[in-house]
Design an enzyme around this catalytic site. Structure first.
Site, short mmCIF file in Angstrom:
data_model
loop_
_atom_site.label_atom_id
_atom_site.label_comp_id
_atom_site.label_asym_id
_atom_site.label_seq_id
_atom_site.Cartn_x
_atom_site.Cartn_y
_atom_site.Cartn_z
CD GLU A 95 18.39 40.80 34.29
OE1 GLU A 95 19.57 40.51 34.54
OE2 GLU A 95 17.52 40.93 35.15
CE LYS A 134 25.54 33.26 31.64
NZ LYS A 134 26.97 33.49 31.71
CG ASP A 175 31.78 36.33 28.59
OD1 ASP A 175 31.94 35.73 29.67
OD2 ASP A 175 32.28 35.96 27.52
CE1 TYR A 197 18.03 38.08 42.52
CE2 TYR A 197 19.99 37.24 43.64
CZ TYR A 197 18.61 37.23 43.45
OH TYR A 197 17.83 36.39 44.17
CE LYS A 223 27.56 29.77 28.20
NZ LYS A 223 28.71 30.23 28.96
CB CYS A 232 66.06 31.19 15.86
SG CYS A 232 65.39 32.76 15.31
CB CYS A 257 69.38 34.12 13.81
SG CYS A 257 69.05 33.48 15.46
CB CYS A 261 65.47 33.27 19.17
SG CYS A 261 67.11 33.65 18.53
CB CYS A 298 68.10 36.96 16.43
SG CYS A 298 66.59 36.32 15.70
S1 IVH Z 1 21.70 36.34 37.56
C1 IVH Z 1 20.48 34.02 41.12
N1 IVH Z 1 21.99 37.99 35.54
O1 IVH Z 1 26.32 34.60 34.72
C2 IVH Z 1 20.88 34.95 40.05
N2 IVH Z 1 23.81 36.54 36.06
O2 IVH Z 1 25.80 31.55 36.31
C3 IVH Z 1 22.27 34.75 39.64
N3 IVH Z 1 25.80 36.86 34.64
O3 IVH Z 1 28.72 34.11 36.71
C4 IVH Z 1 22.82 35.44 38.50
N4 IVH Z 1 24.96 38.48 33.40
O4 IVH Z 1 28.06 36.53 36.98
C5 IVH Z 1 22.57 37.01 36.29
N5 IVH Z 1 22.11 39.52 33.80
C6 IVH Z 1 22.69 38.56 34.53
C7 IVH Z 1 23.99 38.11 34.29
C8 IVH Z 1 24.53 37.08 35.09
C9 IVH Z 1 26.01 37.72 33.63
C10 IVH Z 1 26.77 35.85 35.10
C11 IVH Z 1 26.98 35.75 36.58
C12 IVH Z 1 27.34 34.30 36.80
C13 IVH Z 1 26.72 33.62 35.62
C14 IVH Z 1 25.48 32.84 36.06
#
Ligand code: IVH
Length: 664
Positions: A110, A112, A114, A222, A308, A402, A405, A420, A426
């Site tokens: 999946e 991740k 942000d 999840y 990451k 500044c 001025c 300032c 100014c």
């Molecule tokens: S799974 C036990 N899936 O990443 C399962 N987390 O440390 C727990 N996050 O702050 C999380 N995308 O909010 C999962 N596809 C994804 C995610 C995800 C972002 C974030 C989550 C948490 C950090 C995991």
């Protein structure tokens, strides 16, 4: 048709359209048709208050302001994930799983996301609670705010479990983030560094109406519950989508480590095209029974890992630091760099934020610096390559005066920025104030763009906002590139601006920290400029959204003779200096001249409603008790300090019932 049935049908229809639009991104009706249906539903609900339902699509934004969030315990702790930046460690993780499971297994890949994590509880299909991660055990109850997110259903559909918890990420889409920062830049409010900060900052806003404006989104990744329809994570996600939750379309079930690596390298590039920020990939063992075999470490599940992405960075030379002075006098240091390629664009300048950051980096001219553009739109300098420093240039130190001025800069307590203080003479502040004054959301005077203002300023025809109304057609027409036609147009637009309502005039004045909404709140509470000039600190902080900082800034503004002079001139030119009568319409004068303090929590009306009633009946809202207070409108749990003070001063206390009777 039976009106109850009609309401019911409209609600269902609108929910479906919300889902199509916000979850599936495939609307099936036009925005206009949607709005029409929504308005009809709003009207019918208003006419039939007995049909009230908190899960109706009209009920996403509540009206009450929270003072702070309630802390609540998570049903299951919100764990974090083990992180890695190395593909080798992903292979090691996969190997460990293979050895422990001893048989076929699947890994779900999946994105991740942000943003900021959220847990959503649904009981009998109704969203009952939304809680932030907090420390993983306890979080903040932000339900009222989450209800404003259109991709979070207030009600589930179909065959959902009786009790279910969804975990997901609240996000601010890039497009929303860019627009928000652009607006903040214009208002000289501090920018959000990235969409993650913007999302978490927004969800912690005390006013749900502000959250609603932030246009947040939420993806579910999840699902937890006693009676889920499958033991496979990938299947549960499909069900979640059917129940109305928004899940990512880019989930992939993989059967080998090679497939996982392909997913990673594909999304490392493609993620830049996504509408929301991502910072990696999450890998999860698909089958819950296998997850249980793998178990947990102290902090995180062994069955999942986050890979990451490397934040992109580059190394280049710092040639110069320049200082920009904005409309409010805030001085921003900017690093001028040797051009360098970074995340697909050429970077020549980077923000250095403030004096503390420059100091912490120990910057010298000629240094080789690292520039990063992780989630941020504005690249930032993250470090100095001290090894590459053989010729030591001058140390970069924040100016005392500044750069525009020459007036000594000041730093307000608790703020990182230098200012300032020379607001009235100014040049960039003067020009900035004029630009703000004529802008679309303020006086909306057309034909006066940045360049024209600069030209008029250079020629001594514009010094402050009042001069705008003194401009003469022949003077304007003589300017380079303007001509008679444009000159007339500017004058016409100036004339038209005299009809701009008071709340926008107030915003246009450019009082520090008084943005568009604050100006509106002030105008509705204090109806004209003269009362505002005379207003006490007490009176100001009693206004919704006006705190100490804004109150002081307003008082400072009106204590300066130059500003009062400008207001007098604007008044003479015919600008609106008070609210239109029909917007004020006091219902009565029962509370005329009375100063009232509201305290505690109420059951018959909200605090804001009481505040409004006081104003509409001629009274004044004050924030704290003094000898001048006529009475206190007290609800439950009135603050003890206030109560004691009231007793000491002999101030009368009445309850909501008595108050409402008084207005009868
Ligand atoms: S799974 C036990 N899936 O990443 C399962 N987390 O440390 C727990 N996050 O702050 C999380 N995308 O909010 C999962 N596809 C994804 C995610 C995800 C972002 C974030 C989550 C948490 C950090 C995991």
């Amino acid at each position: 048709m039976d009106v109850i049935l009609q309401i019911q049908q409209l609600r269902e229809e609108l929910e479906k359209h919300n889902y199509n639009y916000y979850v599936l991104s495939t609307p099936t009706i036009t925005d206009r048709e949607f709005d029409e249906k929504m308005h009809l539903l709003e009207r019918l609900e208003k006419e039939n208050p007995e049909c009230y339902d908190p899960t109706s699509p009209t009920q996403r934004v509540g009206s009450d302001l929270t003072k702070e969030f309630r802390q609540v315990a998570h049903r299951y702790p919100m764990l974090s994930l083990a992180n890695t930046y190395s593909e080798g460690e992903v292979r090691d993780w996969y190997e460990r799983i293979r050895k422990t499971i001893e048989g076929p297994f699947e890994v779900v890949c999946e994105l991740k996301f942000d943003g900021t994590s959220i847990s959503l509880y649904y009981e009998k299909g109704v969203l009952t609670r939304a809680v932030t991660r907090g420390d993983g055990v306890m979080g903040d109850d932000v339900t009222a705010n989450v209800r404003t997110i259109k991709s979070v259903p207030l009600k589930l559909w179909g065959n959902y479990p009786d009790s279910v918890e969804f975990r997901g990420e609240i996000l601010m889409p890039w497009a929303v983030f860019d627009a928000l920062n652009l607006e903040r830049e214009r208002q000289e409010e501090p920018l959000f560094a990235n969409p993650r900060n913007a999302a978490s900052g927004s969800i912690k806003q005390l006013n749900p109406a502000v959250v609603a404006e932030r246009k947040l989104d939420a993806y579910i990744y999840y699902v937890l519950g006693e009676s889920l329809p499958s033991t496979l994570h990938s299947e549960v996600l499909h069900y979640a989508r059917e129940w109305g939750m928004k899940t990512s379309e880019h989930v992939k079930v993989c059967h080998s480590v090679e497939e996982i690596m392909e997913y990673i390298s594909y999304w490392d590039k493609q993620r830049k095209l996504l509408p929301v920020a991502t910072d990696g990939i999450v890998l999860k063992v698909n089958d819950e029974r296998q997850q249980r075999i793998l178990g947990m470490t102290a902090k995180s599940p062994r069955w999942a890992i986050a890979y990451k992405f490397q934040a992109e960075s580059a190394c280049t030379r710092l040639n110069e630091v320049t200082y920009q002075v904005g409309r409010t006098g805030a001085v921003t240091p900017v690093a001028n760099l040797d051009p360098v390629q970074l995340s697909g664009t050429i970077v020549k300048r980077a923000s250095l934020h403030n004096a503390d950051i420059i100091e912490a980096l120990d910057l010298h001219i000629g240094d080789m610096v690292f520039v990063e553009k992780g989630g941020e739109i504005i690249p930032k300098i993250t470090g100095v390559d001290k090894e590459a420093r053989f010729l030591l240039g001058d140390k970069v130190s924040f100016p005392q005066k500044c750069p525009e001025c020459g007036v000594a800069l000041v730093r307000y307590e608790g703020e990182a920025a230098h200012y300032c203080p020379n607001e009235t003479s100014c040049p960039p502040q003067q020009k900035g104030k004029i630009e703000h004054f004529v802008s679309r959301k303020a006086m909306r005077i057309e034909g006066l763009g940045t360049e024209t203002i600069a030209l008029l300023f250079q020629n001594g025809l514009l010094r402050n906002i009042a001069d705008v109304y003194d401009l003469k057609v022949p003077d304007l027409a003589r300017l380079e590139g303007l001509g008679l036609k444009s000159a007339y147009k500017i004058k016409e637009s100036c004339e038209a601006s005299k009809e701009v309502p008071f709340e926008r005039v107030l915003f246009a004045l450019g009082i520090r920290f008084v943005g568009e909404t604050t100006a509106k709140k002030i105008a509705y509470a204090i109806h004209d400029i003269d009362s505002l000039i005379q207003a006490s600190y007490e009176q100001l902080i009693a206004i919704d959204e006006v705190g100490e900082r804004i109150a002081r800034s307003i008082m400072l503004h009106f204590s300066q003779a130059e500003n009062l002079e400008i207001i007098e001139r604007l008044r003479k030119y015919g600008l609106q200096m008070k609210m239109e009568e029909d917007k004020i319409t006091p219902q009565s004068t029962i509370l005329q001249g009375k100063s009232i303090v509201i305290s505690g929590t109420f059951s018959l009306h909200s605090r804001d409603e009481y505040k409004e009633m006081i104003e509409k009946n001629g009274g004044k809202n004050l924030a704290s008790v003094s000898a001048k207070t006529d009475f206190i409108l007290a609800g439950e749990n009135m603050g003890r300090a206030k109560l004691e003070k009231a007793r000491k001063l002999g101030v009368h206390i009445i309850n909501e019932q008595e108050f409402l009777e008084m207005l009868q």
